[in-house]
Design a protein around this motif. Structure first.
Motif, PDB file in Angstrom:
ATOM      1  N   ARG A 108       0.845  -1.194   0.000  1.00  0.00           N
ATOM      2  CA  ARG A 108       0.000   0.000   0.000  1.00  0.00           C
ATOM      3  C   ARG A 108       0.882   1.247   0.000  1.00  0.00           C
ATOM      4  N   HIS A 109       0.632   2.101  -0.967  1.00  0.00           N
ATOM      5  CA  HIS A 109       1.429   3.316  -1.122  1.00  0.00           C
ATOM      6  C   HIS A 109       0.564   4.531  -0.797  1.00  0.00           C
ATOM      7  N   GLU A 110       0.981   5.255   0.218  1.00  0.00           N
ATOM      8  CA  GLU A 110       0.259   6.468   0.614  1.00  0.00           C
ATOM      9  C   GLU A 110       0.896   7.643  -0.111  1.00  0.00           C
ATOM     10  N   ASP A 111       0.091   8.461  -0.775  1.00  0.00           N
ATOM     11  CA  ASP A 111       0.660   9.690  -1.316  1.00  0.00           C
ATOM     12  C   ASP A 111       0.624  10.731  -0.212  1.00  0.00           C
ATOM     13  N   LEU A 112       1.682  10.767   0.549  1.00  0.00           N
ATOM     14  CA  LEU A 112       1.703  11.607   1.748  1.00  0.00           C
ATOM     15  C   LEU A 112       1.446  13.072   1.416  1.00  0.00           C
ATOM     16  N   GLU A 113       2.035  13.542   0.308  1.00  0.00           N
ATOM     17  CA  GLU A 113       1.835  14.959  -0.034  1.00  0.00           C
ATOM     18  C   GLU A 113       0.363  15.239  -0.325  1.00  0.00           C
ATOM     19  N   ARG A 114      -0.308  14.263  -0.938  1.00  0.00           N
ATOM     20  CA  ARG A 114      -1.726  14.455  -1.242  1.00  0.00           C
ATOM     21  C   ARG A 114      -2.561  14.472   0.042  1.00  0.00           C
ATOM     22  N   VAL A 115      -2.167  13.619   0.992  1.00  0.00           N
ATOM     23  CA  VAL A 115      -2.876  13.581   2.279  1.00  0.00           C
ATOM     24  C   VAL A 115      -2.745  14.935   2.987  1.00  0.00           C
ATOM     25  N   LEU A 143      -5.530  17.965   3.917  1.00  0.00           N
ATOM     26  CA  LEU A 143      -5.790  18.528   5.242  1.00  0.00           C
ATOM     27  C   LEU A 143      -5.764  20.055   5.231  1.00  0.00           C
ATOM     28  N   GLY A 144      -5.619  20.628   4.019  1.00  0.00           N
ATOM     29  CA  GLY A 144      -5.769  22.071   3.887  1.00  0.00           C
ATOM     30  C   GLY A 144      -4.467  22.860   3.830  1.00  0.00           C
ATOM     31  N   PHE A 145      -3.341  22.193   3.623  1.00  0.00           N
ATOM     32  CA  PHE A 145      -2.055  22.902   3.572  1.00  0.00           C
ATOM     33  C   PHE A 145      -1.593  23.082   2.128  1.00  0.00           C
ATOM     34  N   ARG A 146      -0.853  24.178   1.869  1.00  0.00           N
ATOM     35  CA  ARG A 146      -0.163  24.323   0.582  1.00  0.00           C
ATOM     36  C   ARG A 146       1.153  23.555   0.696  1.00  0.00           C
ATOM     37  N   VAL A 147       1.296  22.528  -0.172  1.00  0.00           N
ATOM     38  CA  VAL A 147       2.377  21.548   0.008  1.00  0.00           C
ATOM     39  C   VAL A 147       3.360  21.598  -1.151  1.00  0.00           C
ATOM     40  N   ILE A 148       4.641  21.466  -0.849  1.00  0.00           N
ATOM     41  CA  ILE A 148       5.614  21.171  -1.902  1.00  0.00           C
ATOM     42  C   ILE A 148       6.191  19.782  -1.640  1.00  0.00           C
ATOM     43  N   ALA A 149       6.355  19.028  -2.731  1.00  0.00           N
ATOM     44  CA  ALA A 149       6.920  17.673  -2.643  1.00  0.00           C
ATOM     45  C   ALA A 149       7.422  17.321  -4.031  1.00  0.00           C
ATOM     46  N   HIS A 150       8.466  16.509  -4.113  1.00  0.00           N
ATOM     47  CA  HIS A 150       9.007  16.151  -5.420  1.00  0.00           C
ATOM     48  C   HIS A 150       7.998  15.315  -6.190  1.00  0.00           C
ATOM     49  N   PRO A 151       7.822  15.475  -7.499  1.00  0.00           N
ATOM     50  CA  PRO A 151       8.633  16.337  -8.361  1.00  0.00           C
ATOM     51  C   PRO A 151       8.148  17.788  -8.434  1.00  0.00           C
ATOM     52  N   GLY A 207       5.899  26.222  -5.459  1.00  0.00           N
ATOM     53  CA  GLY A 207       4.534  26.590  -5.093  1.00  0.00           C
ATOM     54  C   GLY A 207       4.531  27.991  -4.539  1.00  0.00           C
ATOM     55  N   ILE A 208       3.358  28.633  -4.570  1.00  0.00           N
ATOM     56  CA  ILE A 208       3.254  29.986  -4.027  1.00  0.00           C
ATOM     57  C   ILE A 208       2.994  29.886  -2.523  1.00  0.00           C
ATOM     58  N   ALA A 209       3.833  30.549  -1.752  1.00  0.00           N
ATOM     59  CA  ALA A 209       3.714  30.557  -0.285  1.00  0.00           C
ATOM     60  C   ALA A 209       3.445  29.163   0.283  1.00  0.00           C
ATOM     61  N   PRO A 210       4.312  28.216  -0.011  1.00  0.00           N
ATOM     62  CA  PRO A 210       4.076  26.862   0.518  1.00  0.00           C
ATOM     63  C   PRO A 210       4.142  26.851   2.045  1.00  0.00           C
ATOM     64  N   GLU A 211       3.367  25.942   2.625  1.00  0.00           N
ATOM     65  CA  GLU A 211       3.328  25.858   4.099  1.00  0.00           C
ATOM     66  C   GLU A 211       4.022  24.616   4.639  1.00  0.00           C
ATOM     67  N   VAL A 212       3.963  23.536   3.847  1.00  0.00           N
ATOM     68  CA  VAL A 212       4.523  22.271   4.317  1.00  0.00           C
ATOM     69  C   VAL A 212       5.357  21.653   3.192  1.00  0.00           C
ATOM     70  N   ALA A 213       6.538  21.157   3.534  1.00  0.00           N
ATOM     71  CA  ALA A 213       7.365  20.410   2.573  1.00  0.00           C
ATOM     72  C   ALA A 213       7.370  18.951   3.003  1.00  0.00           C
ATOM     73  N   VAL A 214       6.982  18.064   2.080  1.00  0.00           N
ATOM     74  CA  VAL A 214       6.952  16.627   2.368  1.00  0.00           C
ATOM     75  C   VAL A 214       8.118  15.988   1.618  1.00  0.00           C
ATOM     76  N   MET A 215       9.077  15.483   2.339  1.00  0.00           N
ATOM     77  CA  MET A 215      10.318  14.984   1.749  1.00  0.00           C
ATOM     78  C   MET A 215      10.499  13.517   2.134  1.00  0.00           C
ATOM     79  N   VAL A 216      10.209  12.635   1.166  1.00  0.00           N
ATOM     80  CA  VAL A 216      10.174  11.193   1.445  1.00  0.00           C
ATOM     81  C   VAL A 216      11.525  10.560   1.106  1.00  0.00           C
ATOM     82  N   SER A 217      11.923   9.595   1.901  1.00  0.00           N
ATOM     83  CA  SER A 217      13.140   8.803   1.652  1.00  0.00           C
ATOM     84  C   SER A 217      12.774   7.336   1.697  1.00  0.00           C
ATOM     85  N   GLY A 218      13.200   6.624   0.682  1.00  0.00           N
ATOM     86  CA  GLY A 218      13.193   5.160   0.861  1.00  0.00           C
ATOM     87  C   GLY A 218      12.235   4.206   0.194  1.00  0.00           C
ATOM     88  N   ASN A 219      10.968   4.274   0.328  1.00  0.00           N
ATOM     89  CA  ASN A 219      10.076   5.382   0.644  1.00  0.00           C
ATOM     90  C   ASN A 219       9.388   5.252   2.000  1.00  0.00           C
TER      91      ASN A 219
END
Ligand SMILES: [Zn+2]
Length: 466
Positions: free
Chosen positions: A238-245, A249-257, A261-273
């Motif tokens: 099962r693969h969760e798209d964490l950035e989408r989650v 929840l109402g945040f402006r998110v940046i995540a690769h790729p 983003g304009i005034a991003p609030e949260v950066a989701v940086m996954v390793s491994g995964n």
């Protein structure tokens, strides 16, 4: 004395031991019979690249500036405008060497004439010595293959690495070579797939050829050959798209790729995964820690804990302490005071240690975790939390889950990155018996220096077993 370190990227400790027992890799089994085989702890995040720092620098990765495969540069000192994000899966791979702490020496700087074949950290390797191993072009091709190519291509790269290894063995004091197919094939087909064993056979035949060459020159007994790994593997369905989650929840998110983003609030940086650094309140240049986080960001930590994909949520309180939460296990505080570590239960016992632990040495802290689901978790958590580039909420994934889905280039059935035993425990096969039991992959660096008669620099995170 000479040292050869062969990295079977992605080999899990118990899988490796049973491969040796199966008779499929006779040259490796012979090494075990004459030398030793140990299970040792890698580092968190248990991910290629970061988990090479122990071998090449003798340090935990966070402390030298490599908190994860992807990270957000809150201080804006290293990554560029406009996104201040780093990902080592693409062209920014080349920046890894510049991202590491210049004060922490690499093995290549300490051992003149050493060679690194497919080494992600290259500081101290002259271009001449790099080209003696693999050219930068073939290294880049290997990297692309690792993340985006086919398993068959990766096997081809491993064969090139094998040829270069046998060629250079005995010619240089220190040789490091990384074989990537075990990881690649495990992601694609599962760690138990017979083809993964085929990938280990390349390492086996390499060892046989190296041994043959060195025995003919009567140099085998003056060479230490160590075969090890940087992380394990476990099935993922099962693969969760964490950035989408988080976006949901109402945040402006940046995540690769998509890191712009304009005034991003949260950066989701996954390793491994199976691990992620989540950065909140991105306008701040300094780590807010939990008490300095906005109410929304603090609420996000609670919301992430509710996800079935999340096993542990780690929220740094300071550079030296953090809360560790599990949904069913409650939370505890992990802290570090210099080289001493503590675990204090609060609402529960998320690491299932059964008691509070106060002021333990690094070794005692590891022993306390030895029989749990999370070997070496106290030390690994404390060290990653202490890294200035780490996230404000650090996640370790639940079994069968990881944190990236739609932008993952290749579908995968096996994962790594987390604090769980399947990811954290790796083999260390040695051609000769060690003077003391090895504990962590960080021990290989000082042990290499001892074997080579070089002095050991201060500030390392491992101890010699030579
Ligand atoms: Zn991998």
């Amino acid at each position: 004395m000479k040292v050869i370190v062969l990295l079977a990227d992605g080999a899990r400790a118990d899988w490796f031991a049973s491969a040796l027992n199966s008779g499929a890799v006779p040259s490796l089994a012979r090494l075990r019979d004459e030398g030793a085989l140990h299970a040792v702890a890698t580092v968190f995040p248990s991910v290629t690249g970061m988990a090479y720092a122990p071998f090449l620098m003798g340090r935990f990765p966070g402390g030298v500036g490599l908190p994860g495969l992807r990270w957000f540069d809150r201080a804006r000192t290293r990554c560029r405008w406009p996104d201040y994000c780093r990902s080592y899966t693409g062209y920014q791979y080349a920046y890894a060497t510049g991202d590491i702490d210049p004060r922490a020496p690499t093995i290549y700087e300490l051992v003149p004439r050493s060679v690194g074949i497919l080494s992600p950290i290259t500081r101290g390797l002259s271009s001449e010595r790099k080209s003696l191993s693999l050219t930068p072009r073939s290294a880049l091709r290997a990297l692309r293959t690792h993340y985006f190519g086919s398993a068959a291509d990766m096997l081809k790269v491993d064969r090139e690495v094998a040829t270069a290894t046998v060629e250079r063995a005995g010619e240089v004091p220190y040789l490091f070579a990384a074989f990537g197919s075990i990881d690649k094939l495990s992601h694609a087909e599962g760690h138990q797939s017979p083809r993964v064993l085929d990938a280990l056979r390349i390492v086996d035949t390499t060892v046989a050829a190296v041994r043959d060459k060195l025995e003919r020159r009567a140099e085998w007994n003056d060479t230490r050959v160590w075969i090890t790994s940087d992380h394990g593997h476990s099935p993922v369905s099962r693969h969760e798209d964490l950035e989408r989650v988080v976006r949901g929840l109402g945040f402006r998110v940046i995540a690769h790729p998509w890191t712009y983003g304009i005034a991003p609030e949260v950066a989701v940086m996954v390793s491994g995964n199976a691990m992620a650094h989540v950065y909140v309140d991105l306008a701040k240049r300094e780590r807010p820690f939990i008490r300095g986080m906005s109410d929304r960001a603090r609420a996000l930590a609670d919301q992430l804990l509710d996800l079935p994909s999340v096993d542990l949520v780690i929220t740094p309180l300071s550079e030296t302490s953090s809360e560790v939460h599990s949904l069913v296990g409650g939370h505890a505080i992990v802290s570090r005071d210099g080289g001493r570590y503590s675990y204090a239960r609060q609402t529960g016992d998320p690491l299932s240690l059964g008691r509070d632990l106060l002021d333990l040495s690094r070794d005692d802290a590891q022993d306390a975790c030895a029989s749990t689901l999370y070997p070496d978790a106290i030390v690994q958590i404390a060290e990653l939390v202490g890294a200035s580039r780490s996230g404000d909420i650090i996640l370790s994934a639940a079994p069968e889950w990881d944190f990236r889905s739609r932008y993952e280039p290749i579908p995968h059935v096996s994962t790594h990155g987390s604090l769980r035993r399947e990811h954290m425990e790796v083999p260390l096969l040695m051609s000769h018996r060690p003077a003391r039991t090895p504990r962590r992959t960080t021990d290989l660096f000082p042990s290499s220096l001892t074997a080579l008669g070089c002095s050991i620099p201060d500030g390392l995170d491992g101890l010699t077993f030579e």
